[in-house]
Each structure stands twice: as C-alpha cells, then as structure tokens.
Write a protein that holds these residues in place. Structure first.
Motif, short mmCIF file in Angstrom:
data_model
loop_
_atom_site.label_atom_id
_atom_site.label_comp_id
_atom_site.label_asym_id
_atom_site.label_seq_id
_atom_site.Cartn_x
_atom_site.Cartn_y
_atom_site.Cartn_z
N VAL A 56 0.87 -1.18 0.00
CA VAL A 56 0.00 0.00 0.00
C VAL A 56 0.90 1.22 0.00
CG1 VAL A 56 -1.78 1.27 1.25
CG2 VAL A 56 -1.81 -1.23 1.22
N VAL B 103 -2.94 4.39 -2.29
CA VAL B 103 -3.96 4.99 -1.43
C VAL B 103 -4.55 6.18 -2.20
CG1 VAL B 103 -4.42 6.15 0.76
CG2 VAL B 103 -2.70 4.33 0.64
N ARG C 226 -10.71 6.06 5.76
CA ARG C 226 -10.02 4.82 6.13
C ARG C 226 -10.91 3.61 5.89
NH1 ARG C 226 -10.23 4.48 11.96
NH2 ARG C 226 -12.30 3.81 11.36
N ASP C 227 -12.15 3.68 6.36
CA ASP C 227 -13.07 2.54 6.21
C ASP C 227 -13.29 2.19 4.75
OD1 ASP C 227 -13.25 2.53 8.95
OD2 ASP C 227 -15.26 3.42 9.01
N GLU C 228 -13.45 3.21 3.91
CA GLU C 228 -13.67 2.98 2.50
C GLU C 228 -12.45 2.32 1.86
OE1 GLU C 228 -13.37 3.77 -1.71
OE2 GLU C 228 -12.23 4.87 -0.21
N PHE C 229 -11.26 2.79 2.23
CA PHE C 229 -10.04 2.22 1.68
C PHE C 229 -9.87 0.76 2.11
CE2 PHE C 229 -5.51 1.25 1.97
CZ PHE C 229 -5.19 1.33 0.63
N VAL C 230 -10.13 0.48 3.38
CA VAL C 230 -10.02 -0.89 3.88
C VAL C 230 -10.99 -1.80 3.12
CG1 VAL C 230 -10.45 -2.37 5.89
CG2 VAL C 230 -9.11 -0.28 6.14
N GLU C 231 -12.21 -1.34 2.89
CA GLU C 231 -13.18 -2.13 2.13
C GLU C 231 -12.68 -2.43 0.72
OE1 GLU C 231 -16.08 -3.62 2.83
OE2 GLU C 231 -16.00 -3.02 4.93
N ARG C 232 -12.05 -1.45 0.08
CA ARG C 232 -11.53 -1.68 -1.27
C ARG C 232 -10.39 -2.69 -1.27
NH1 ARG C 232 -9.91 3.45 -4.26
NH2 ARG C 232 -8.66 3.48 -2.46
N VAL C 233 -9.51 -2.62 -0.26
CA VAL C 233 -8.41 -3.58 -0.18
C VAL C 233 -8.96 -4.98 0.07
CG1 VAL C 233 -6.39 -4.29 1.15
CG2 VAL C 233 -6.68 -1.89 0.52
N LEU C 234 -9.95 -5.10 0.97
CA LEU C 234 -10.57 -6.41 1.23
C LEU C 234 -11.16 -6.98 -0.06
CD1 LEU C 234 -12.36 -5.80 4.65
CD2 LEU C 234 -10.29 -7.17 4.24
N GLY D 266 -16.35 -8.51 2.91
CA GLY D 266 -16.51 -7.13 3.37
C GLY D 266 -17.96 -6.75 3.18
#
Length: 92
Positions: A10, A41, A56-64, A71
C-alpha cells in the motif's frame, strides 16, 4: 492444495520533490518485480467522506475486495452511486 502467499504494498505520497518521487517509483517497481501488487492509497470522494475514519473505512473495504476477502457493499460503486453516498444525501 497449495497455499499462495499474497503481498500487497500500500503506497501513499512519499513526500515532495523529484528525488523522493523517483525513489517511490523505483521501490514500487522493485516490489512489483518481486511479485507484490502495488495498491495506491487513492481516496474516492464520490462517497462524500466527512471524516478521516470514513476515508479509512472505504479504503479498507476496497483492499478487502481486491484481496477477495469478505466485506460490505457499503462502498461498492453500482454505476450511479454507493450506499455510503445515498446515506449522506438522505441525511441532509
């Protein structure tokens, strides 16, 4: 069944100046050549984030999603908008 290791690098803005940008590019090439995936990012402002936590939450969802892990579909683009964006516009 064999286990496959997945490495995701990342990346974010690594500072300013040509030297740092060139170093970041070289590092991204090196980890890609080693078999990793570079995942930048990049915030998606179409979700109308109001806090850093929402970004942050949106980025984590995209990585998942990218990794194929479970997710939510809260930030899933459907061609018009996302659940997060609908919630934002309905709250106003």
């Amino acid at each position: 069944m064999t286990q496959q290791n997945v490495t995701v690098a990342v990346t974010g803005a690594g500072g300013t100046g040509v030297a740092k940008a060139l170093l970041s590019l070289r590092n991204m090439v090196a980890v890609t050549e080693a078999g990793s995936t570079v995942y930048p990012v990049i915030p998606t402002y179409y979700n109308v984030p109001e806090t850093l936590a929402q970004l942050r939450d949106e980025f984590v969802e995209r990585v998942l999603q990218f990794l194929g892990l479970p997710g939510t579909d809260r930030y899933q683009w459907d061609g018009r908008d996302t659940a997060a964006r609908r919630e934002h516009t309905q709250a106003q």
